[in-house]
Write an enzyme that holds these catalytic residues in place. Structure first.
Site, PDB file in Angstrom:
ATOM      1  N   ASP A  99      -9.757 -19.195 -35.403  1.00 36.12           N
ATOM      2  CA  ASP A  99     -11.063 -19.755 -35.742  1.00 36.12           C
ATOM      3  C   ASP A  99     -11.538 -20.602 -34.575  1.00 36.12           C
ATOM      4  OD1 ASP A  99     -11.284 -18.626 -38.288  1.00 36.12           O
ATOM      5  OD2 ASP A  99     -10.296 -20.317 -39.266  1.00 36.12           O
ATOM      6  N   ASP A 124     -15.429 -13.863 -40.202  1.00 40.37           N
ATOM      7  CA  ASP A 124     -15.859 -14.600 -41.387  1.00 40.37           C
ATOM      8  C   ASP A 124     -17.358 -14.425 -41.619  1.00 40.37           C
ATOM      9  OD1 ASP A 124     -13.242 -15.549 -41.591  1.00 40.37           O
ATOM     10  OD2 ASP A 124     -13.710 -17.436 -40.578  1.00 40.37           O
TER      11      ASP A 124
END
Length: 157
Positions: free
Chosen positions: A117, A136
């Site tokens: 991330d 995502d």
């Protein structure tokens, strides 16, 4: 069906290319943070071993493999749903976004042991402490698209 698979490939490639650039081009893993357009866009290194918002983070290694398997099961189910029930192009694109994002994050779990991330965005006085990635984004947009554009089940008496 081909449109769903092309969409999945697009989101998978977009996510993996962005992560390679972040990890190896910008060396974010070492640098930790880069302010791009603060507070709207920042790069913040995060290794997510859990699911959204770090839920289940720090769990046993078996959780990692369960999440990988779950990504493949959900992806297979979505592709079956596409093949048997969908007719709208936007629904195919949406389904592909979910599948591509899910497989991209599963790929991270296999390769790195965690999901990479790096995107962080805050706005309007709200400070977002969480990081996310383009997979995502694909999953989120695809899920919204499926909710709005998937064909309704046929009513049966």
């Amino acid at each position: 069906m081909r449109l769903a698979l092309l969409s999945a490939l697009f989101w998978f490639a977009l996510d993996q290319i962005s992560k390679a650039y972040i990890l190896y081009g910008l060396d974010l893993a070492t640098r930790g943070a880069i302010d791009v357009l603060p507070p709207y866009l920042n790069f913040r290194m995060g290794w997510n071993t859990g699911i959204n918002f770090g839920l289940f983070a720090g769990s046993e290694d078996s959780t990692r493999w369960i999440l990988i398997a779950l990504a493949f099961v959900v992806s297979a189910w979505i592709l079956w749903w596409v093949r048997t029930s969908m007719t709208r192009k936007i629904a195919f694109l949406s389904a592909g976004a979910v599948v591509g994002g899910a497989i991209a994050n599963a790929f991270d779990r296999v390769i790195y042991g965690a999901v990479v991330d790096f995107l962080n965005s805050s706005c309007c006085g709200l400070d977002n402490p969480y990081a996310f990635n383009l997979a995502d984004v694909g999953i989120f947009l695809g899920a919204i698209g499926l909710l709005i554009f998937a064909d309704s089940p046929k009513n049966t008496p």
